[in-house]
Design an enzyme around this catalytic site. Structure first.
Site, mmCIF file in Angstrom:
data_model
loop_
_atom_site.group_PDB
_atom_site.id
_atom_site.type_symbol
_atom_site.label_atom_id
_atom_site.label_comp_id
_atom_site.label_asym_id
_atom_site.label_seq_id
_atom_site.Cartn_x
_atom_site.Cartn_y
_atom_site.Cartn_z
ATOM 1 N N SER A 193 0.831 -1.192 0.000
ATOM 2 C CA SER A 193 0.000 0.000 0.000
ATOM 3 C C SER A 193 0.875 1.256 0.000
ATOM 4 O O SER A 193 1.655 1.450 -0.932
ATOM 5 C CB SER A 193 -0.968 -0.041 1.187
ATOM 6 N N ASP A 207 -10.077 -4.458 -4.874
ATOM 7 C CA ASP A 207 -9.375 -3.305 -4.314
ATOM 8 C C ASP A 207 -9.659 -2.079 -5.176
ATOM 9 O O ASP A 207 -9.637 -2.171 -6.413
ATOM 10 C CB ASP A 207 -7.871 -3.601 -4.298
ATOM 11 N N HIS A 236 -7.920 -5.263 -0.536
ATOM 12 C CA HIS A 236 -6.686 -4.523 -0.288
ATOM 13 C C HIS A 236 -5.929 -5.130 0.898
ATOM 14 O O HIS A 236 -6.536 -5.524 1.896
ATOM 15 C CB HIS A 236 -7.038 -3.053 -0.009
#
Length: 324
Positions: free
Chosen positions: A162, A264, A294
């Protein structure tokens, strides 16, 4: 005078108040609390401070085994955690568990770096800390006696999930394959659901489900808190291939593994990023995990999908350890 009230709330961990103050909670939501197996998977680890000025921590991992060749030294993974640039630490149980898995099962020496968080430290602070971490590897880690017998610093892979995947991109763009002096050499880059945004919405962002782990609304909040005041979502810190971002055609970046997740909001941006990097002449492998959310491997580091991801990263590292 009216008492301060909450303006922004990041999962209850961070709250921005109406008077500009920031409140952080030491108590983590259950989603970030993960059990660690007895014996830490045979991995030894310790904490060090890699940036005295900003009091930034790195957690260093080395497996008790060295893989097939017990006399061989192991590749090094420089890892940056996620959290929208606003929350997170390599010391959180979920990130700790994931790094234990990487160290044990690749196997590799894993160096997990914290960085300054927004809104107290807005971008590009976190990305600057990524560069500082790499310089620390070159200046200090290479001579650390605890790592000397196990780490092969000529085989470094820069990785992150991320926001950490975003930092890994900026590190790759800054240093390329040879921007760090010997013995350090970056052989490849592992971007796990890397965080990025842009002014024009993607289909995945527009079709975001309300119960998604990362929603479009939540992403917008992270961006408001982390970008320089007044910046748009096309700022190059967050839109890596957008109209304001520098082209990377002439930067010699090593092979890149981009991992995306079907459910996601970053799925389309991750795919577009991989295509653009290929257009710029980079070696890129894009793998989308069907049915996944995610950071699925952080939310549940012991899942079958996490097992599959470990195998994928292991193959990428093995295949590119000697990439020139």
């Amino acid at each position: 005078m009216e008492p301060p009230y909450v303006v922004e709330d990041c999962r209850g961990i961070l709250q921005l108040m109406s008077d500009g103050t920031v409140r952080r909670s030491a108590e983590l939501p259950a989603v970030f609390l993960r059990d660690i197996p007895d014996g830490d998977l045979g991995v030894e680890w310790r904490d060090v401070t890699y940036d005295q000025e900003h009091d930034l921590n790195a957690r260093l991992y080395q497996p008790g085994h060295l893989g097939a060749a017990n006399t061989a030294r192991l590749p090094v993974v420089a890892y940056f955690h996620g959290g929208g640039f606003c929350i997170g630490s390599g010391r959180w149980p979920c990130f700790h568990a994931w790094c234990l898995r990487l160290a044990s099962e690749l196997p590799a020496v894993v160096l997990s770096f914290d960085y300054r968080l927004a809104p107290e430290h807005r971008l590009p602070a976190a990305q600057e800390d990524g560069a500082t971490a790499m310089s620390w590897i070159r200046s200090t880690a290479t001579s650390d006696p605890w790592l000397a017998s196990t780490a092969d610093f000529s085989r470094v892979f820069v990785a992150g999930d991320s926001a950490g995947g975003n930092i890994a991109h900026h590190v790759a763009a800054r240093f390329g394959k040879t921007g760090l002096s010997p013995p350090v050499r970056i052989r490849g880059n592992v971007l796990l659901v890397p965080y990025m945004a842009g002014e024009t919405r993607t289909r995945a962002e527009l079709e975001c489900l309300p119960d998604a782990f990362l929603t479009t609304k939540m992403s917008d909040m992270y961006i408001r808190l982390s970008l320089p005041v007044g910046a748009t979502r096309d700022h190059p810190a967050i839109n890596l291939i957008g109209p304001e971002a520098p082209g990377l055609e002439t930067v010699a970046i090593g092979p890149i593994l981009v991992v995306s997740a079907e459910h996601d909001i970053l799925r389309d941006r991750n795919a577009h990023y991989a295509r653009r990097m290929k257009e710029w002449g980079k070696e890129v492998e894009l793998v989308e995990f069907a049915g996944a959310q995610h950071v699925f491997f952080v939310v549940d580091p012991w899942s079958e999908r996490a097992d599959e991801l470990v195998r994928l990263v292991r193959k990428f590292v093995v295949d590119h350890m000697d990439t020139e």
